[in-house]
Design a protein around this motif. Structure first.
Motif, PDB file in Angstrom:
ATOM      1  N   SER A  51      -4.042   2.856   1.673  1.00 31.02           N
ATOM      2  CA  SER A  51      -3.939   4.288   1.409  1.00 31.02           C
ATOM      3  C   SER A  51      -5.179   4.894   0.771  1.00 31.02           C
ATOM      4  O   SER A  51      -5.146   6.051   0.332  1.00 31.02           O
ATOM      5  CB  SER A  51      -2.719   4.577   0.525  1.00 31.02           C
ATOM      6  OG  SER A  51      -1.530   4.425   1.269  1.00 31.02           O
ATOM      7  N   LEU A  52      -6.275   4.153   0.712  1.00 32.48           N
ATOM      8  CA  LEU A  52      -7.519   4.786   0.278  1.00 32.48           C
ATOM      9  C   LEU A  52      -7.909   5.886   1.259  1.00 32.48           C
ATOM     10  O   LEU A  52      -8.593   6.844   0.893  1.00 32.48           O
ATOM     11  CB  LEU A  52      -8.640   3.741   0.150  1.00 32.48           C
ATOM     12  CG  LEU A  52      -8.565   2.852  -1.094  1.00 32.48           C
ATOM     13  CD1 LEU A  52      -9.670   1.810  -1.078  1.00 32.48           C
ATOM     14  CD2 LEU A  52      -8.648   3.685  -2.375  1.00 32.48           C
ATOM     15  N   LYS A  53      -7.505   5.734   2.508  1.00 26.73           N
ATOM     16  CA  LYS A  53      -7.598   6.809   3.491  1.00 26.73           C
ATOM     17  C   LYS A  53      -6.193   7.378   3.647  1.00 26.73           C
ATOM     18  O   LYS A  53      -5.277   6.651   4.023  1.00 26.73           O
ATOM     19  CB  LYS A  53      -8.112   6.282   4.834  1.00 26.73           C
ATOM     20  CG  LYS A  53      -9.597   5.988   4.859  1.00 26.73           C
ATOM     21  CD  LYS A  53     -10.404   7.283   4.848  1.00 26.73           C
ATOM     22  CE  LYS A  53     -11.863   7.017   5.129  1.00 26.73           C
ATOM     23  NZ  LYS A  53     -12.638   8.281   5.163  1.00 26.73           N
ATOM     24  N   PHE A  54      -6.032   8.672   3.362  1.00 29.48           N
ATOM     25  CA  PHE A  54      -4.679   9.220   3.366  1.00 29.48           C
ATOM     26  C   PHE A  54      -4.129   9.401   4.772  1.00 29.48           C
ATOM     27  O   PHE A  54      -4.793   9.903   5.678  1.00 29.48           O
ATOM     28  CB  PHE A  54      -4.617  10.563   2.643  1.00 29.48           C
ATOM     29  CG  PHE A  54      -3.242  11.161   2.707  1.00 29.48           C
ATOM     30  CD1 PHE A  54      -2.233  10.658   1.909  1.00 29.48           C
ATOM     31  CD2 PHE A  54      -2.952  12.173   3.611  1.00 29.48           C
ATOM     32  CE1 PHE A  54      -0.941  11.171   1.988  1.00 29.48           C
ATOM     33  CE2 PHE A  54      -1.663  12.696   3.701  1.00 29.48           C
ATOM     34  CZ  PHE A  54      -0.661  12.190   2.885  1.00 29.48           C
ATOM     35  N   ASN A  55      -2.902   8.963   4.923  1.00 30.70           N
ATOM     36  CA  ASN A  55      -2.117   9.165   6.123  1.00 30.70           C
ATOM     37  C   ASN A  55      -0.666   8.969   5.689  1.00 30.70           C
ATOM     38  O   ASN A  55      -0.376   8.050   4.909  1.00 30.70           O
ATOM     39  CB  ASN A  55      -2.501   8.133   7.190  1.00 30.70           C
ATOM     40  CG  ASN A  55      -1.741   8.319   8.490  1.00 30.70           C
ATOM     41  OD1 ASN A  55      -0.517   8.180   8.529  1.00 30.70           O
ATOM     42  ND2 ASN A  55      -2.453   8.621   9.558  1.00 30.70           N
ATOM     43  N   PRO A  56       0.270   9.820   6.131  1.00 29.48           N
ATOM     44  CA  PRO A  56       1.655   9.681   5.669  1.00 29.48           C
ATOM     45  C   PRO A  56       2.240   8.280   5.843  1.00 29.48           C
ATOM     46  O   PRO A  56       2.921   7.777   4.940  1.00 29.48           O
ATOM     47  CB  PRO A  56       2.406  10.711   6.518  1.00 29.48           C
ATOM     48  CG  PRO A  56       1.398  11.770   6.784  1.00 29.48           C
ATOM     49  CD  PRO A  56       0.099  11.023   6.967  1.00 29.48           C
TER      50      PRO A  56
END
Length: 250
Positions: A104-109
């Protein structure tokens, strides 16, 4: 252009360390390194080797000062055969921990939902029930079901149009804090591998120094290259160190 045989050149490792230190000093959510897959693989291997050297050096120095028993390693060695230990410790747990601390360091639901679920399982296991991640005891299904519920709730909430936009902006604006928190939490939560006493808490920053350094590399490669690269580093590291425990040392 990638030099020929970069892994045998000291300057190549110096450049990897320089890039890593620059990222640690100023983490960037939008970091996108234009490199070929071959170059990313070389960089991943190079960082893996740097990580191994650092970890072995710290471990060797710690042995001279203080070396508490790793209760998690002992527990897994007692419960699993050598082959199963390699599978669980070298594949399953790295996947679990990378989802928890790096995905989740890269946001995505869906990333956010998976991380929420695995982190819930982690905290319930380690802090609430004082159990082991891979131990199917009488609390196992409670931990699993609670984690799955958290996955569903987190996805429903974060996938709402307005909420998703707010969270994405939050990630971009506060990425530096999120990166540092992922590194520190990954490292310091490893205190649960040891007996929870005052001495180990006082030694916490040094005991978990290898994990902290590993987390900085994993976070960097996750953002710069993609999720599969820190996952591979994590797997190779665990398999290497588990494999070393099988050697007949007199």
């Amino acid at each position: 252009m990638l030099p020929s045989y970069p892994l045998i050149k000291p300057k190549y490792y110096a450049s990897l360390v320089r890039d890593l230190m620059n990222f640690i000093n100023s983490p960037s959510y939008n970091l996108l390194i234009e490199k070929t897959v071959k170059s990313k693989i070389y960089d991943t291997i190079g960082l893996f080797l740097i990580k191994v050297v650092f970890s072995l050096t710290v471990a060797s120095l710690l042995q001279l000062m203080y070396e508490p028993e790793n209760l998690t390693s002992v527990s897994m060695a007692e419960r699993f055969s050598p082959l199963l230990l390699l599978v669980v410790g070298g594949i399953v747990l790295p996947v679990f921990e990378e989802i928890t601390f790096r995905l989740s360091l890269k946001f995505n639901p869906i990333y956010f939902a998976l991380t929420s679920g695995t982190f819930t399982y982690y905290i319930l296991t380690k802090a609430v029930f004082k159990s082991r991640l891979s131990l199917a005891d009488d609390t196992f299904w409670y931990r699993v079901i609670t984690a799955l519920i958290m996955v569903l709730l987190a996805y429903v909430v974060s996938n709402g149009k307005s909420v998703k936009l707010v969270l994405k902006r939050f990630w971009q604006k506060h990425f530096k804090i999120l990166y540092y928190l992922s590194c520190i939490s990954f490292a310091w939560l490893h205190i649960f591998n040891f007996e929870l006493n005052l001495t180990n808490f006082l030694w916490l920053p040094i005991l978990t120094l290898p994990q902290l350094f590993s987390a900085t590399i994993a976070g960097y490669t996750r953002v710069a290259f993609g999720f599969q690269y820190p996952l591979l580093i994590h797997m190779f590291t665990n398999i290497l160190f588990i494999g070393l425990t099988f050697l007949p040392l007199e």
